[in-house]
Motif scaffolding. Structure first.
Motif, PDB file in Angstrom:
ATOM      1  N   ILE A 159      84.959  21.774  83.048  1.00 54.17           N
ATOM      2  CA  ILE A 159      86.221  21.075  82.628  1.00 54.17           C
ATOM      3  C   ILE A 159      85.702  19.390  82.556  1.00 54.17           C
ATOM      4  CG2 ILE A 159      88.371  20.434  82.446  1.00 54.17           C
ATOM      5  CD1 ILE A 159      86.948  23.581  82.435  1.00 54.17           C
ATOM      6  N   GLN A 160      85.820  18.397  81.606  1.00 52.85           N
ATOM      7  CA  GLN A 160      85.202  17.389  81.452  1.00 52.85           C
ATOM      8  C   GLN A 160      86.999  16.205  81.550  1.00 52.85           C
ATOM      9  OE1 GLN A 160      82.523  15.669  81.069  1.00 52.85           O
ATOM     10  NE2 GLN A 160      81.661  18.091  81.611  1.00 52.85           N
ATOM     11  N   THR A 161      87.106  15.718  82.296  1.00 54.57           N
ATOM     12  CA  THR A 161      87.883  15.146  82.346  1.00 54.57           C
ATOM     13  C   THR A 161      87.968  13.363  81.513  1.00 54.57           C
ATOM     14  OG1 THR A 161      88.286  14.293  84.727  1.00 54.57           O
ATOM     15  CG2 THR A 161      88.931  16.412  83.304  1.00 54.57           C
ATOM     16  N   PRO A 162      89.399  12.512  81.916  1.00 56.37           N
ATOM     17  CA  PRO A 162      88.511  11.560  81.366  1.00 56.37           C
ATOM     18  C   PRO A 162      88.313  10.465  82.802  1.00 56.37           C
ATOM     19  CG  PRO A 162      91.095  12.035  80.806  1.00 56.37           C
ATOM     20  CD  PRO A 162      90.085  13.093  80.742  1.00 56.37           C
ATOM     21  N   TRP A 163      88.685  11.383  83.780  1.00 53.71           N
ATOM     22  CA  TRP A 163      89.266  10.629  85.230  1.00 53.71           C
ATOM     23  C   TRP A 163      87.017  11.081  85.921  1.00 53.71           C
ATOM     24  CZ3 TRP A 163      92.995   7.969  85.127  1.00 53.71           C
ATOM     25  CH2 TRP A 163      94.233   8.064  84.579  1.00 53.71           C
ATOM     26  N   ARG A 222      92.022  12.943  91.348  1.00 49.06           N
ATOM     27  CA  ARG A 222      92.927  12.461  90.048  1.00 49.06           C
ATOM     28  C   ARG A 222      91.263  13.946  88.880  1.00 49.06           C
ATOM     29  NH1 ARG A 222      93.183   6.591  88.454  1.00 49.06           N
ATOM     30  NH2 ARG A 222      90.870   6.673  88.900  1.00 49.06           N
ATOM     31  N   ALA A 223      90.332  13.490  88.871  1.00 52.48           N
ATOM     32  CA  ALA A 223      89.867  14.260  88.084  1.00 52.48           C
ATOM     33  C   ALA A 223      90.139  16.048  88.283  1.00 52.48           C
ATOM     34  CB  ALA A 223      88.276  14.542  88.160  1.00 52.48           C
ATOM     35  N   ASN A 224      90.047  16.039  89.324  1.00 53.03           N
ATOM     36  CA  ASN A 224      90.571  17.869  89.998  1.00 53.03           C
ATOM     37  C   ASN A 224      92.022  18.944  89.596  1.00 53.03           C
ATOM     38  OD1 ASN A 224      88.361  17.993  91.424  1.00 53.03           O
ATOM     39  ND2 ASN A 224      89.338  17.969  93.430  1.00 53.03           N
ATOM     40  N   ILE A 225      93.311  17.745  89.527  1.00 54.42           N
ATOM     41  CA  ILE A 225      93.859  18.039  89.229  1.00 54.42           C
ATOM     42  C   ILE A 225      94.625  18.280  87.845  1.00 54.42           C
ATOM     43  CG2 ILE A 225      97.023  16.852  89.473  1.00 54.42           C
ATOM     44  CD1 ILE A 225      95.820  18.043  91.720  1.00 54.42           C
ATOM     45  N   LEU A 265      94.692   3.886  78.567  1.00 52.81           N
ATOM     46  CA  LEU A 265      94.836   4.774  79.658  1.00 52.81           C
ATOM     47  C   LEU A 265      96.295   5.377  79.252  1.00 52.81           C
ATOM     48  CD1 LEU A 265      95.909   5.024  82.019  1.00 52.81           C
ATOM     49  CD2 LEU A 265      97.357   3.064  82.271  1.00 52.81           C
ATOM     50  N   VAL A 266      96.907   5.669  78.061  1.00 46.92           N
ATOM     51  CA  VAL A 266      98.220   6.807  77.397  1.00 46.92           C
ATOM     52  C   VAL A 266      96.876   7.639  76.624  1.00 46.92           C
ATOM     53  CG1 VAL A 266      99.405   7.174  75.590  1.00 46.92           C
ATOM     54  CG2 VAL A 266      99.738   4.882  76.756  1.00 46.92           C
ATOM     55  N   ALA A 267      96.153   7.454  76.135  1.00 47.92           N
ATOM     56  CA  ALA A 267      94.606   8.244  75.352  1.00 47.92           C
ATOM     57  C   ALA A 267      94.362   9.329  77.040  1.00 47.92           C
ATOM     58  CB  ALA A 267      93.950   7.912  75.344  1.00 47.92           C
ATOM     59  N   LYS A 268      94.421   8.541  78.109  1.00 48.11           N
ATOM     60  CA  LYS A 268      93.277   9.443  79.079  1.00 48.11           C
ATOM     61  C   LYS A 268      94.654  10.098  79.822  1.00 48.11           C
ATOM     62  CE  LYS A 268      91.163   6.779  82.195  1.00 48.11           C
ATOM     63  NZ  LYS A 268      90.408   5.979  83.198  1.00 48.11           N
TER      64      LYS A 268
END
Length: 293
Positions: free
Chosen positions: A27-31, A68-71, A277-280
């Motif tokens: 899973i890709q995340t912005p974090w 953060r990426a995990n959650i 930040l809102v996008a993330k």
């Protein structure tokens, strides 16, 4: 809504007997990247997503786990409830090695970790007065008892930075002055981030030792911890197996408000929010940010 249960735990717990359609997903995340791929599947009709907290092979220290990426990754998979399983030391004679403690409070002594999804350009303040979900915690306690564990309902988890264990002086202070019940290195900021992501969170502290305060047990021994973890792991897998019979097939609104934690938490006005930040925050806070654009 269908419940989706996220399990965050040790590498040995992902061997879940009877898990259908099991496959690992990146899973890709912005974090950044989560600790590992996430194992998804269905157990007796209940959708599960398992994430090895330290990565398979235990590659992340407690301080470097990408919390953060995990959650965020679990939120993107549609997880509605997170169950944390982690090894801990005990400050209480009656919370013996092999016991399970269902946590309801935290003292956070960590200092090297990113503790929030929010920041300059989008400020939010969620309540952590009651950092775990009582509804989910009771379900997990019942599941652990079904698995044969001796369960303590309620306990305060002292989150230390690590990776070293406590000094004797620290252990005595946490036990005698601060009144903590167990000590570990991973539940914070995990619990706080789950609250910011509006995901119900329950934690099972699996006791492996008495830390260093106990006069009859001396300092913490890795060999002792590993030996106790074997039995705890079996009970933890049994706890997961018991969940489908205890979790309703329809996910109702949380009576304790965990899934609405951001309702009034964001204080930055819409016109002053940082678009980057809102996008993330699209997965974590999209429910409320989408309403206030």
């Amino acid at each position: 809504m269908e419940p989706v249960i996220g399990i965050i735990g040790g590498s040995g717990l992902y061997d879940i007997a009877g898990l259908e359609d099991a496959h690992w997903q990146q899973i890709q995340t912005p974090w950044g990247d989560p600790s590992d791929q996430i194992l998804t599947g269905t157990l007796n009709g209940l959708r599960l997503a398992f994430l090895p907290r330290h990565g398979r092979g235990h590659v992340y220290t407690p301080s470097t786990v990408p919390y953060r990426a995990n959650i965020d990754a679990l939120k993107r998979l549609g997880v509605t409830d997170i169950i944390s399983l982690s090894a801990t030391g005990s400050f209480r004679e009656d919370m013996a090695p092999g016991d399970f403690v269902v946590i309801d409070q935290y003292i956070d002594r960590t200092r090297l970790r990113e503790k929030t999804f929010f920041g300059p350009g989008c400020v939010a303040h969620v309540s952590l007065a009651h950092p775990t979900c009582p509804r989910l915690s009771e379900i997990v306690a019942q599941a652990a008892e079904t698995a044969g564990a001796r369960v303590h309902r309620g306990g305060t988890y002292l989150a230390m930075e690590g990776p070293q264990f406590s000094t004797l002086a620290e252990s005595k202070m946490y036990r005698e002055v601060w009144g903590a019940d167990v000590i570990g290195m991973t539940n914070m900021p995990e619990a706080a981030l789950a609250r910011e992501a509006e995901i119900c969170y329950a934690s099972v502290a699996m006791v492996t030792d008495y830390d260093s305060w106990h006069p009859d047990h001396g300092e913490v021994s890795i060999s002792q911890i590993i030996e106790t973890m074997g039995g705890n792991g079996e009970k933890a897998r049994g706890t997961i197996q018991a969940l489908p019979s205890l979790i309703p097939s329809t996910r109702e609104v949380c009576p304790h408000g965990c899934d609405r934690a951001l309702e009034y938490a964001i204080t930055t006005t819409p016109d002053r929010r940082d678009p980057a930040l809102v996008a993330k925050l699209d997965a974590v806070a999209g429910r409320v940010l989408g309403e206030t654009k």
